[in-house]
Design an enzyme around this catalytic site. Structure first.
Site: not given
Length: 278
Positions: A103, A250
């Site tokens: 993010h 991730h």
């Protein structure tokens, strides 16, 4: 080549930390690393050495994150972009290609807007959730704002992001505690707010004027429900591309830094050295 030494600079009321390999013979552009929330330059410890010999590499740390995590007043992705640009201005970086983790992508898009196309023609986003948050992820972002449950929420997220590696998960939980509840709660608020404001990162990218080339590198999820909308978006917007790397976590910049670096170098060559968007 080893990781560059950590430096600090005063920007407004904040002491900000960054890495800079200061490679004077580097090819254009400078590669600028932007970590995710509650992460720092160590996030790029595997990726930076892949680029050190050819590019000037700068890794920015967000306010309150380094050299030692500390309390700061509230801020969001707009302030992150402002801080990054202020550091680059202060150390004499002209053209650059930002690379963001997770993010940190919200700040990357804002940085492209703030810097303008003459300085920032493209960006690489690493494993950024391109769809609207699932109910489970929305609940996790809320849990990060719970002073009683935020550590357990961190642990659950880490298990999701890097399954089958309990030792790594517990090491990350201990690291998470160093950033503290306030920063993790802030991350939950800012990320939730960004999705609420923009819908998805793809929609946010479309607000960049003029458009810049953005490439998304990721491994999971790999199902068609997640990949197909990106394929459709890429077919409609020539400035967007993606690559499914085939890993399991991730963190493609930790799991397969050589492949990530190859994409960065290729995009830099096509959009900066060739002087054209492809």
């Amino acid at each position: 080549m080893n990781m560059p030494q950590l430096s600090t600079i005063q920007i407004g009321d904040h002491e900000l930390a960054y890495l800079d390999n200061k490679l004077t013979s580097a090819v254009t552009p400078t590669i600028v690393m932007l970590p995710g929330w509650c992460g720092d330059h160590h996030s790029f410890s595997e990726l930076i050495p892949q680029l050190n010999d050819t590019h000037r590499v700068v890794a920015v740390n967000w306010r309150g994150h380094a050299p030692v995590p500390h309390d700061v007043s509230d801020f969001g992705y707009a302030e992150q972009a402002q801080d990054a640009l202020a550091i680059l201005d202060a150390i004499g970086v002209d053209e650059f290609l930002p690379v963001s983790a997770s993010h940190g992508g919200w700040a990357l898009v804002q940085l492209l807007v703030d810097a303008g196309p003459a300085r920032a023609r493209a960006g690489v986003v690493l494993d950024w959730l391109m769809r609207r948050p699932t109910p489970e992820f929305t609940a996790a972002l809320l849990s990060l704002q719970d002073p009683e449950g935020w550590v357990d929420s961190c642990r659950a997220l880490f298990h999701t992001w890097r399954p089958n590696d309990s030792d790594w998960v517990e090491s990350r939980v201990e690291r998470a505690k160093e950033f503290g509840f306030d920063m993790w709660a802030r991350s939950g608020r800012v990320i939730s707010g960004a999705y609420g404001e923009h819908g998805t990162p793809l929609e946010f990218m479309k607000t960049i004027t003029p458009e810049r080339h953005i490439r998304h590198l990721f491994s999971t999820p790999s199902d068609s429900d997640y990949v197909a909308p990106q394929e459709a978006f890429a077919s409609e917007n020539e400035w967007f591309s993606y690559a499914l790397l085939g890993g399991t976590s991730h963190f493609p910049h930790l799991e397969m830094p050589d492949r990530v670096a190859a994409h960065i170098v290729e995009l830099a060559k096509n959009t900066y050295q060739a002087g054209a968007m492809r």
